[in-house]
Design an enzyme around this catalytic site. Structure first.
Site, PDB file in Angstrom:
ATOM      1  N   ALA A   1       0.826  -1.204   0.000  1.00  0.00           N
ATOM      2  CA  ALA A   1       0.000   0.000   0.000  1.00  0.00           C
ATOM      3  C   ALA A   1       0.864   1.259   0.000  1.00  0.00           C
ATOM      4  CB  ALA A   1      -0.939   0.000   1.205  1.00  0.00           C
ATOM      5  N   TYR A   2       1.939   1.233   0.759  1.00  0.00           N
ATOM      6  CA  TYR A   2       2.860   2.371   0.784  1.00  0.00           C
ATOM      7  C   TYR A   2       3.426   2.614  -0.611  1.00  0.00           C
ATOM      8  CZ  TYR A   2       7.173   4.980   1.765  1.00  0.00           C
ATOM      9  OH  TYR A   2       8.195   5.903   1.761  1.00  0.00           O
ATOM     10  N   ALA A   3       3.907   1.533  -1.252  1.00  0.00           N
ATOM     11  CA  ALA A   3       4.481   1.675  -2.591  1.00  0.00           C
ATOM     12  C   ALA A   3       3.448   2.191  -3.578  1.00  0.00           C
ATOM     13  CB  ALA A   3       5.048   0.340  -3.065  1.00  0.00           C
TER      14      ALA A   3
ATOM     15  N   THR B   1       0.818   4.147  -2.978  1.00  0.00           N
ATOM     16  CA  THR B   1       0.536   5.575  -2.789  1.00  0.00           C
ATOM     17  C   THR B   1       1.715   6.430  -3.227  1.00  0.00           C
ATOM     18  OG1 THR B   1       1.259   5.448  -0.460  1.00  0.00           O
ATOM     19  CG2 THR B   1      -1.082   5.158  -0.913  1.00  0.00           C
TER      20      THR B   1
END
Length: 243
Positions: A146-148, A150
């Site tokens: 999810a971090y990657a 966004t």
């Protein structure tokens, strides 16, 4: 060297009291910019600003559009806008909590979109947009789906703005740090013993990055010397990412 001064310019740095953010603020101030240190941690922002000439601290909650509105209103205009703030939750994607995905989307992607929309119109004739993404967004990173995702959204945003804002003298670029010694990295490493050593062995230069490594490139991209560089995604990773 000519073209490396930011004297007379105002630079707003989100997440300016963090590890990389503090280094960015210091380098921009060193080039003569009036730096606005924007951070959720108001005390840390004040401490960072107090160490720099002609710098000010501003509290902002990037998860809250009303807080971003207030920040833009207080600042008025900025010549340089560095979107450095970010939040990461490390977890296998299938075990991820959608609430954490929502938080990362709000801070990592929506906030840069929202703040740029407010301040870009004031960059008439000259401006610099720099988005701090991640090498994990370029190459993928286990536990950071999810971090990657966004942070990868910043690539499309920055390139679109590079095209749309070019006629008004504004450049827009992305900087992707690799593994870097920051409080966020240390917090992750506490739960994964030996992580830093394993990462360092994979990096051709055999060490993880330092905040100053990232800040140097960001500062250069904000100068006139980098005025012909726009729409680019540049890694600061010791060679672990080569593309």
């Amino acid at each position: 060297m000519d073209g490396l001064s930011l004297t007379g310019r105002t630079a707003l740095v989100t997440g300016g009291a963090g590890g990389i953010g503090t280094a960015i603020c210091a380098d921009l101030a060193g080039l003569g910019a009036r730096v606005v240190v924007a951070d959720l941690d108001e005390d840390a922002a004040r401490a960072t600003a107090a160490a720099l000439p002609d710098a000010v601290a501003e509290r902002v909650d990037l998860a809250d559009p009303a807080s971003i509105d207030d920040l833009a209103g207080r600042v008025g205009r900025a010549d340089v806008l560095v979107h450095n703030a970010g939040v990461s939750v490390v977890e296998p994607f299938v075990d991820g909590d959608p609430a954490s995905w929502d938080l990362m989307w709000k801070i990592n992607l929506r906030a840069p979109m929202y703040l740029t929309r407010l301040l870009l119109p004031g960059m008439r004739g000259w401006g610099r947009l720099v988005f701090i993404s991640s090498d994990g967004a370029r190459a993928g990173s286990g536990g950071e789906g999810a971090y990657a995702a966004t942070k990868a959204g910043l690539f499309g945003l920055a390139k679109t703005l590079a095209r749309e804002a070019a006629r008004q003298g504004v450049t827009s670029n992305v900087v992707c740090p690799g593994p870097t010694d920051t409080p966020m990295q240390r917090a992750i490493a506490e739960h994964h013993p030996g992580l830093v050593d394993r990462l360092a062995r994979q990096i051709p230069l055999r060490r993880i990055g330092r905040p100053a490594d990232v800040a140097g490139l960001v500062a250069f991209l904000c100068t006139d010397r980098a005025g012909y560089i726009t729409g680019q995604t540049l890694s600061v990773s010791g060679g672990i990412t080569m593309c």
